[in-house]
Design an enzyme around this catalytic site. Structure first.
Site, PDB file in Angstrom:
ATOM      1  N   TYR A  43       0.854  -1.186   0.000  1.00  0.00           N
ATOM      2  CA  TYR A  43       0.000   0.000   0.000  1.00  0.00           C
ATOM      3  C   TYR A  43       0.892   1.240   0.000  1.00  0.00           C
ATOM      4  O   TYR A  43       1.538   1.555   0.991  1.00  0.00           O
ATOM      5  CB  TYR A  43      -0.905  -0.035   1.230  1.00  0.00           C
TER       6      TYR A  43
ATOM      7  N   LYS B  89      -1.687  -1.388  -3.859  1.00  0.00           N
ATOM      8  CA  LYS B  89      -2.788  -0.442  -3.705  1.00  0.00           C
ATOM      9  C   LYS B  89      -2.159   0.938  -3.845  1.00  0.00           C
ATOM     10  O   LYS B  89      -1.375   1.378  -2.998  1.00  0.00           O
ATOM     11  CB  LYS B  89      -3.481  -0.589  -2.348  1.00  0.00           C
TER      12      LYS B  89
END
Length: 317
Positions: free
Chosen positions: A144, A172
């Site tokens: 992420y 992400k």
């Protein structure tokens, strides 16, 4: 993984939400509510997967025991038909490893590991952190990248080196730099998921495979249709849906995203509850604007009476 929507190149499906963690009136964890909300997102909002215990799940204010409880409840509720990704990232590598191993035992299909926040490690530290966590379990990892929260970005060369690890399979992406994202997509086999709803279509246009969204709690089918339209070559339809959904994509973040997502779910009669301090519930003006944004995006949520009741409830909490 053999869940719905999980295919080579798209390891966690196409449409996921960073699911909120429902709380009861006293602020305690609502485990049954988490199971009901997960079922709603998969069965009615067409989700291929869910991210549990992420930022939108208020991971900063839930204990390790609560994280385990909510993850197990969601796995039991929807794990047979959707991927369940456990948010395990912290700014402490050893703690993140513990959470990763716990998530694997609880039945998660994958791990979301955020860039260590606040302590701002150098790129060498990021490499070591993510590789150590990926080595700690047998689960695939979604990195992420969110420099706005973490205080440091994962540089392109670092991301390319991370892609060499067999279990680091996805990103992400909340960096907001389409050019650098495109370079990583070109140079690696990493599956990119948009971490900013308003940039989902632009990211898909340079090779992203899906989204880990927030307004997707309420606009799941429309968001999935947008991605599918682009993939099927109907760019005009994808652009039309993007522009239709833009008020929601932006409106859910007029204040902290979890605050307005929980407000929207409450107005729809779904499990959510209030937020934990230091977050505070949406006020009357924010609720009014949220309703306007959702209506402009094509969905009516709540009545004026419901808004008033919600605001009173939120203030009381």
């Amino acid at each position: 993984m053999t869940r719905t929507g999980s295919v080579p190149g798209r390891p966690f499906g196409r449409l996921l939400s960073a699911m909120v963690t429902p709380f009861g009136p006293d602020g305690s964890l609502d485990v049954d509510g988490a199971a009901r909300l997960a079922t709603y997102l998969v069965d009615e909002q067409e989700h291929d997967g869910l991210v549990i215990n992420g930022t939108t799940g208020e991971s900063a204010t839930t204990s390790d025991a609560e994280k385990d409880q909510v993850l197990r409840a969601v796995v039991e509720a929807v794990g047979d038909r959707a991927t369940v990704v456990a948010g395990v990232g912290t700014n402490d590598t050893a703690h993140t490893v513990e959470l990763a191993r716990s998530a694997e035992k609880a039945g998660a299909d994958g791990l979301l590991v955020v860039t260590p926040y606040y302590n701002k490690p150098p790129q060498a530290g990021l490499l070591q952190h993510f590789r150590t966590v990926a080595d700690a379990s047998g689960l695939p990892v979604m990195v992420y990248d969110i420099p706005g929260r973490a205080g440091v970005a994962i540089e392109t060369e670092t991301m390319c080196r991370l892609a060499e690890h067999e279990r680091i399979v996805a990103v992400k992406d909340a960096k907001g730099d389409l050019g650098e994202s495109a370079w990583v997509i070109k140079r690696t086999g990493l599956a990119y998921y948009s971490g900013e709803d308003k940039l989902t279509l632009p990211l898909v246009s340079v090779g992203a495979v899906g989204v880990v969204g927030v307004p997707t709690h309420v606009f799941g089918p429309q968001t999935k249709a947008m991605i599918l339209a682009y993939e099927e070559g109907d760019v005009a339809r994808a652009r039309e849906l993007h522009l239709q959904l833009l008020p929601a994509f932006c409106g859910f973040f007029r204040t902290q995203g979890v605050i307005l997502t929980k407000a929207a779910l409450t107005l729809l009669g779904l499990p959510a509850g209030s937020v934990r301090p230091p977050l505070v519930p949406a006020n009357a003006a924010e609720l009014g604007r949220l309703r306007e944004d959702c209506a402009e995006a094509g969905r009516i949520i709540g009545s004026a009476d419901q808004m008033a009741h919600h605001n009173e409830l939120g203030v009381a909490l």
